[in-house]
Design a protein around this motif. Structure first.
Motif, PDB file in Angstrom:
ATOM      1  N   GLN B 145       0.805  -1.213   0.000  1.00 52.19           N
ATOM      2  CA  GLN B 145       0.000   0.000   0.000  1.00 52.19           C
ATOM      3  C   GLN B 145       0.844   1.271   0.000  1.00 52.19           C
ATOM      4  O   GLN B 145       0.805   2.043  -0.932  1.00 52.19           O
ATOM      5  CB  GLN B 145      -0.945  -0.013   1.204  1.00 52.19           C
ATOM      6  CG  GLN B 145      -2.007  -1.098   1.095  1.00 52.19           C
ATOM      7  CD  GLN B 145      -2.980  -1.059   2.249  1.00 52.19           C
ATOM      8  OE1 GLN B 145      -3.004  -1.941   3.089  1.00 52.19           O
ATOM      9  NE2 GLN B 145      -3.797  -0.031   2.313  1.00 52.19           N
ATOM     10  N   ASP B 317      -7.503  -5.422  10.902  1.00 51.98           N
ATOM     11  CA  ASP B 317      -7.819  -4.946   9.554  1.00 51.98           C
ATOM     12  C   ASP B 317      -8.955  -5.754   8.927  1.00 51.98           C
ATOM     13  O   ASP B 317      -9.836  -5.194   8.263  1.00 51.98           O
ATOM     14  CB  ASP B 317      -6.564  -5.027   8.677  1.00 51.98           C
ATOM     15  CG  ASP B 317      -6.214  -3.675   8.082  1.00 51.98           C
ATOM     16  OD1 ASP B 317      -6.688  -2.645   8.611  1.00 51.98           O
ATOM     17  OD2 ASP B 317      -5.478  -3.634   7.084  1.00 51.98           O
ATOM     18  N   ARG B 320     -12.153  -4.675  10.476  1.00 52.89           N
ATOM     19  CA  ARG B 320     -12.568  -3.379   9.923  1.00 52.89           C
ATOM     20  C   ARG B 320     -13.198  -3.573   8.534  1.00 52.89           C
ATOM     21  O   ARG B 320     -14.212  -2.968   8.211  1.00 52.89           O
ATOM     22  CB  ARG B 320     -11.332  -2.480   9.837  1.00 52.89           C
ATOM     23  CG  ARG B 320     -11.658  -1.021   9.782  1.00 52.89           C
ATOM     24  CD  ARG B 320     -10.402  -0.239   9.543  1.00 52.89           C
ATOM     25  NE  ARG B 320      -9.779   0.308  10.722  1.00 52.89           N
ATOM     26  CZ  ARG B 320      -8.505   0.076  11.080  1.00 52.89           C
ATOM     27  NH1 ARG B 320      -7.744  -0.713  10.365  1.00 52.89           N
ATOM     28  NH2 ARG B 320      -8.011   0.647  12.151  1.00 52.89           N
ATOM     29  N   ASP B 321     -12.585  -4.445   7.733  1.00 49.17           N
ATOM     30  CA  ASP B 321     -13.138  -4.722   6.398  1.00 49.17           C
ATOM     31  C   ASP B 321     -14.526  -5.354   6.504  1.00 49.17           C
ATOM     32  O   ASP B 321     -15.414  -5.066   5.691  1.00 49.17           O
ATOM     33  CB  ASP B 321     -12.203  -5.641   5.604  1.00 49.17           C
ATOM     34  CG  ASP B 321     -10.955  -4.914   5.113  1.00 49.17           C
ATOM     35  OD1 ASP B 321     -10.918  -3.671   5.204  1.00 49.17           O
ATOM     36  OD2 ASP B 321     -10.019  -5.587   4.648  1.00 49.17           O
ATOM     37  N   TYR B 324     -16.908  -2.585   7.319  1.00 56.41           N
ATOM     38  CA  TYR B 324     -17.146  -1.696   6.171  1.00 56.41           C
ATOM     39  C   TYR B 324     -17.571  -2.459   4.910  1.00 56.41           C
ATOM     40  O   TYR B 324     -17.664  -1.876   3.825  1.00 56.41           O
ATOM     41  CB  TYR B 324     -15.905  -0.851   5.880  1.00 56.41           C
ATOM     42  CG  TYR B 324     -15.808   0.347   6.801  1.00 56.41           C
ATOM     43  CD1 TYR B 324     -16.315   1.595   6.410  1.00 56.41           C
ATOM     44  CD2 TYR B 324     -15.244   0.238   8.058  1.00 56.41           C
ATOM     45  CE1 TYR B 324     -16.247   2.680   7.253  1.00 56.41           C
ATOM     46  CE2 TYR B 324     -15.178   1.324   8.918  1.00 56.41           C
ATOM     47  CZ  TYR B 324     -15.684   2.549   8.506  1.00 56.41           C
ATOM     48  OH  TYR B 324     -15.617   3.628   9.342  1.00 56.41           O
ATOM     49  N   CYS B 326     -16.019  -4.524   2.969  1.00 52.68           N
ATOM     50  CA  CYS B 326     -15.088  -4.385   1.838  1.00 52.68           C
ATOM     51  C   CYS B 326     -13.986  -5.432   1.917  1.00 52.68           C
ATOM     52  O   CYS B 326     -12.840  -5.162   1.581  1.00 52.68           O
ATOM     53  CB  CYS B 326     -14.503  -2.978   1.802  1.00 52.68           C
ATOM     54  SG  CYS B 326     -13.577  -2.537   3.285  1.00 52.68           S
ATOM     55  N   GLY B 328     -11.644  -8.476   0.919  1.00 56.00           N
ATOM     56  CA  GLY B 328     -11.044  -8.733  -0.395  1.00 56.00           C
ATOM     57  C   GLY B 328     -10.444  -7.487  -1.007  1.00 56.00           C
ATOM     58  O   GLY B 328      -9.940  -7.508  -2.133  1.00 56.00           O
ATOM     59  N   ARG B 329     -10.461  -6.404  -0.226  1.00 52.67           N
ATOM     60  CA  ARG B 329     -10.005  -5.098  -0.701  1.00 52.67           C
ATOM     61  C   ARG B 329      -8.544  -5.137  -1.171  1.00 52.67           C
ATOM     62  O   ARG B 329      -8.194  -4.557  -2.186  1.00 52.67           O
ATOM     63  CB  ARG B 329     -10.187  -4.113   0.462  1.00 52.67           C
ATOM     64  CG  ARG B 329      -9.859  -2.692   0.189  1.00 52.67           C
ATOM     65  CD  ARG B 329     -10.119  -1.864   1.448  1.00 52.67           C
ATOM     66  NE  ARG B 329      -9.476  -0.572   1.337  1.00 52.67           N
ATOM     67  CZ  ARG B 329      -8.200  -0.369   1.615  1.00 52.67           C
ATOM     68  NH1 ARG B 329      -7.448  -1.364   2.030  1.00 52.67           N
ATOM     69  NH2 ARG B 329      -7.676   0.833   1.476  1.00 52.67           N
ATOM     70  N   ILE B 330      -7.684  -5.774  -0.395  1.00 49.26           N
ATOM     71  CA  ILE B 330      -6.284  -5.925  -0.801  1.00 49.26           C
ATOM     72  C   ILE B 330      -6.067  -7.394  -1.125  1.00 49.26           C
ATOM     73  O   ILE B 330      -5.983  -8.227  -0.235  1.00 49.26           O
ATOM     74  CB  ILE B 330      -5.312  -5.533   0.333  1.00 49.26           C
ATOM     75  CG1 ILE B 330      -5.624  -4.155   0.902  1.00 49.26           C
ATOM     76  CG2 ILE B 330      -3.865  -5.646  -0.130  1.00 49.26           C
ATOM     77  CD1 ILE B 330      -5.206  -3.002   0.060  1.00 49.26           C
ATOM     78  N   SER B 331      -5.995  -7.705  -2.397  1.00 49.50           N
ATOM     79  CA  SER B 331      -5.799  -9.121  -2.721  1.00 49.50           C
ATOM     80  C   SER B 331      -4.441  -9.302  -3.387  1.00 49.50           C
ATOM     81  O   SER B 331      -3.519  -8.527  -3.156  1.00 49.50           O
ATOM     82  CB  SER B 331      -6.947  -9.609  -3.595  1.00 49.50           C
ATOM     83  OG  SER B 331      -7.090  -8.778  -4.718  1.00 49.50           O
TER      84      SER B 331
END
Lengths: 428, 428
Positions: B145, B317, B320-321, B324, B326, B328-331
């Motif tokens: 990131q 994290d 939190r996903d 929210y 979300c 799978g946000r960082i794959s």
């Protein structure tokens, strides 16, 4: 997940703004792979429309904020103007309009962070500012996310490249502060008016931001006690070397039982400490947490592309949040309200260098005064002795700043002491 | 945003598992503040139900995987068993069932990362593994990131604490490899069978993972050329000191025009390099990107709580996903397919120490052979000379590994050379 193009506007086209624009252009294709859609800068707000700017299409430029704030297609605002106004008003308007904001503005975050983060939270917008501390070094996200399981108690950083360059020169080339500063100006590391750097103000803003995040309590620039490096002499450097130490301008934040300590001052620290080997204009932030133990983050704290690296990293994250419809995911983490300790209550070790009358009984007299003010001496060195005058170096144990201040005042009134030449805190 | 409690299961209750459980308990209230809801470990899978475990409610323990995988309320699986099986099967089943997975399993990621990340992507699940590289040091998230705007070209790390402890002892206390290893075992830094550490295998797995993320191309453990530190002698240490250098076991990954280079081997490097001052069992990862320039991440690479810090950071994290919506946000970010360079094609500088006949013409002969194999000599030191034998140290310029291998083979056949005692790569 929508596949529409994400549009952003850039506010400011100085060194950092130029870097951000170039980096986004350079990494266009890769960013599409990472985000899953295209990201495009569609407007750039500048002060002077007539200035020649190579490689930037004129159609992108505007000096009219309304064109940007009223454009509903612009979802991300990248603020790299710096300073309080007009940046603050623009950011607030953008957040109220539901736009997401990425900024590198340490002055603003360190002074008005709460208001901005509240505005972001109210509208569910992303508000990211990785570049506001230590340039390209990832520090905000590691503190907020990677180390979230820790109770962090210490954040100690070299967060100003100009002063670190100057101190490195003084140490490695045995030059004075003044001539190192001249060299720093020649190389573009120091500005024409270097006050904010050499007096520790720039570092103070960064420490306020880091302390807020690490200790979950809003710390503002005004809370930070700042001292600079202008009084460090070649003799101090020589003594530090004798003690197997270096001198660094440290931004220091501790979360103690009695409250949060925040300050910026030059400190003598052991050569073995990871921060001691941070040379030239590099920055580093040392962190201690109850689970992770010691950790350190090192890199370039300023410059066109290192700062742009952090800004664009944030922009990519915002774009990803837009794609996944989870903006506002990482918001303000200041859910505590730990008091800030008064500076007089902060405890430090001290390195003191003074010129005294060369006669028996002087040290006893000094020791007596220190004793009265609860200052413990751990080391005394007398190296340079002339017929009537001797130079005395004293290293103390931890003592409250207030006590030390009073002790020094009393010492200075003493006839046998010609001068207290240096008062440097010690991180030993 | 739902406010329901998030339930997790822990697989494994060894050193890391115990740390994870304790840390989650310790930070319960804070985590609720950060995530916005409670997080609870509702099941712990262990091998032996009868073993006494202090501070853990018996009702949490199970040795039956079905109890966990079939419990639809469990959303997060924390895998800290280690090794390939049964961890792999469990993780795949969990991902297929739509559960999110956090793991510290470097063996598995380094060998089967693609399959696991694909499974996560298919079900839109989070699959995070910050703890699999360099323990508590934030490195995966910064690479994925914070530094996402960079073209990263170099990742060089001290990613094994055992060997770094041994090399530090050898340098600072002038002891042999063998006695430093004994000390490391006494302190619990080295296992009874230390092979995976001292032969560079453990570091190799971590390098494979870091290279995959940094260069967006799947690199597996089998791609990594690994050599250990068992051949490093006190004499090598002494020569390194003479050259103002240290010796470190480095995991090295470079993205070059001709492909990706990945290896683990001891290297001689200058004392000024930020990695040189990483002492004892600490780890550090040095990164170079086109925008950020040089950056380094330093900290504890192993241990109960440092590793738990990374695991629980990931768990927060994921939670939190989930909040929210979300996940799978960082794959997987391996969207490239850069070839891996054959090891013979990798270029390195070398430090060579050899015992040769003490007579005129020997050096000329060696230089001739090196010349034939495209090896350039940059430095020759002859320090210890006896009547018939001399010790020769040669530092070379960069040369392909294949050429050096051939040159060394030819040298060893030479009558005038009694022994090539050390072949150490140089990062100068």
């Amino acid at each position: 997940m929508e596949q529409k193009k994400i549009k952003a506007a850039l506010l400011g086209l100085g060194t950092v703004g130029g870097g951000v624009y170039k980096l986004i252009q350079r990494r266009k294709d890769e960013m599409e792979q990472i985000i899953g859609t295209q990201l495009e800068i569609v407007k750039i707000m500048v002060h002077n429309l007539d200035k020649k700017r190579e490689g930037i299409a004129l159609s992108l430029l505007t000096d009219n904020w309304q064109e940007i704030i009223e454009d509903e297609e612009i979802e991300i605002i990248i603020e790299v103007i710096g300073g309080i106004e007009p940046a603050k008003t623009m950011i607030l308007e953008a957040l109220h309009a539901g736009k997401h904001v990425v900024t590198a503005n340490k002055d603003l975050i360190a002074q008005q962070g709460r208001e901005l983060l509240n505005a972001a939270e109210e509208s569910g917008a992303d508000f990211l500012f990785e570049a506001s501390v230590a340039g390209g070094i990832p520090i905000i996200r590691p503190l907020k996310q990677c180390l979230a399981a820790n109770e962090l108690t210490d954040v100690v950083g070299i967060v100003n490249g100009t002063t670190n360059y100057i101190l490195t020169k003084m140490f490695e080339e045995n030059v004075s502060f003044e001539s190192a500063l001249v060299k720093a100006k020649e190389l573009g590391y120091a500005e024409a008016d270097p006050t904010a750097d050499i007096e520790g103000l720039d570092a103070g803003r960064k420490v306020a931001i880091m302390a807020s995040i690490a200790f979950h309590t809003r710390v503002v620039f005004e809370d930070v006690h700042t001292e600079g490096i202008t009084k460090i002499t070649e003799k101090d450097v020589a003594y530090a070397k004798d003690l197997d130490c270096v001198i660094k301008l440290l931004g220091v934040a501790h979360d103690t039982k009695e409250g949060i300590e925040v300050g910026v001052y030059p400190m003598i620290l052991k050569k073995e400490h990871p921060l001691a080997s941070v040379r030239d204009s590099f920055n580093a932030v040392f962190v201690h947490g109850d689970a992770v133990d010691d950790a350190m983050f090192y890199g370039r704290g300023a410059g066109e592309f290192p700062t742009a690296s952090a800004v664009v990293g944030d922009v990519i994250d915002v774009a990803r949040d837009i794609q996944y419809e989870c903006t506002g995911r990482i918001s303000c983490t200041c859910y505590k309200d730990t008091p800030i300790k008064k500076f007089e209550e902060v405890k430090n070790k001290f390195f003191l260098r003074m010129q005294v009358k060369n006669q028996p009984g002087v040290l006893a007299c000094i020791a007596q005064i220190f004793g009265n003010h609860k200052v413990s001496i751990v080391r005394v060195v007398q190296k340079y002795v002339e017929e009537t005058q001797a130079e005395l170096v004293i290293v103390t144990d931890k003592v409250k700043e207030g006590y030390m201040k009073n002790a020094l005042k009393e010492l200075e009134d003493l006839e046998d002491i010609y001068e207290v030449s240096s008062v440097i805190r010690a991180y030993l």
